[in-house]
Design a protein around this motif. Sequence first.
Motif, PDB file in Angstrom:
ATOM      1  N   GLU A 110     -15.630  14.447  -8.168  1.00 29.88           N
ATOM      2  CA  GLU A 110     -15.668  13.012  -8.484  1.00 29.88           C
ATOM      3  C   GLU A 110     -14.269  12.469  -8.762  1.00 29.88           C
ATOM      4  O   GLU A 110     -13.937  11.339  -8.387  1.00 29.88           O
ATOM      5  N   ARG A 113     -12.313  12.147  -5.399  1.00 29.18           N
ATOM      6  CA  ARG A 113     -12.743  10.927  -4.702  1.00 29.18           C
ATOM      7  C   ARG A 113     -12.175   9.676  -5.373  1.00 29.18           C
ATOM      8  O   ARG A 113     -11.694   8.766  -4.708  1.00 29.18           O
ATOM      9  N   SER A 114     -12.235   9.664  -6.695  1.00 28.32           N
ATOM     10  CA  SER A 114     -11.743   8.512  -7.453  1.00 28.32           C
ATOM     11  C   SER A 114     -10.252   8.286  -7.226  1.00 28.32           C
ATOM     12  O   SER A 114      -9.811   7.149  -7.003  1.00 28.32           O
TER      13      SER A 114
END
Length: 181
Positions: A110, A113-114
């Motif tokens: 996550e 991706r962020s």
Amino acid sequence: NENKRVSGISRCKQLHLNLSGPRLPNLDLLDVPGLVANRRGDDPETIRQDTHGLVNDVIRRYKDRAVFLAVRSIKDQTISSLTVSALNQNKDILKSTLGVFTKCDREFPEEIRSMLANPGLDLGYGYVATSNKPGCAGLNEQDEEEKKLFKEQGLSDLVESKSATSHVLVERIEALYVEYL
């Protein structure tokens, strides 16, 4: 060096390696040391100013004829990143900079991706995520290990969209070189 000791960096001396051959491009590569926030061990008191000064000198000298790689750890927060700080001080090179996020093998999917979606700074050539697992004999083996790692993390789409792996980084640099020609 100018610090009168073996440790530290030199802004006066450079190590030049000349590689030539029929299959090698006419290209100058310049690697500067990473930006340092705090001294360690035998580092001179001026290590922070020395590294930042060297990076700024290189940017000023080559900004009109260079492509820059802005390498930073995937864990670097934009607000405290030395790389982002250096780029903010030299905004005229943003359009000719490719961002590289390293150490993606040490972060959660996550967060990767962020950071790719919101890196904190728009660079002309975007960003590529890479891992740093040691022990690979060459780029092909590194590429296979990275593909496997990103797949295991559920990030295969980043590889497919050419946003991840060292191989993608090499392809992007090759494309920039061809564009330059």
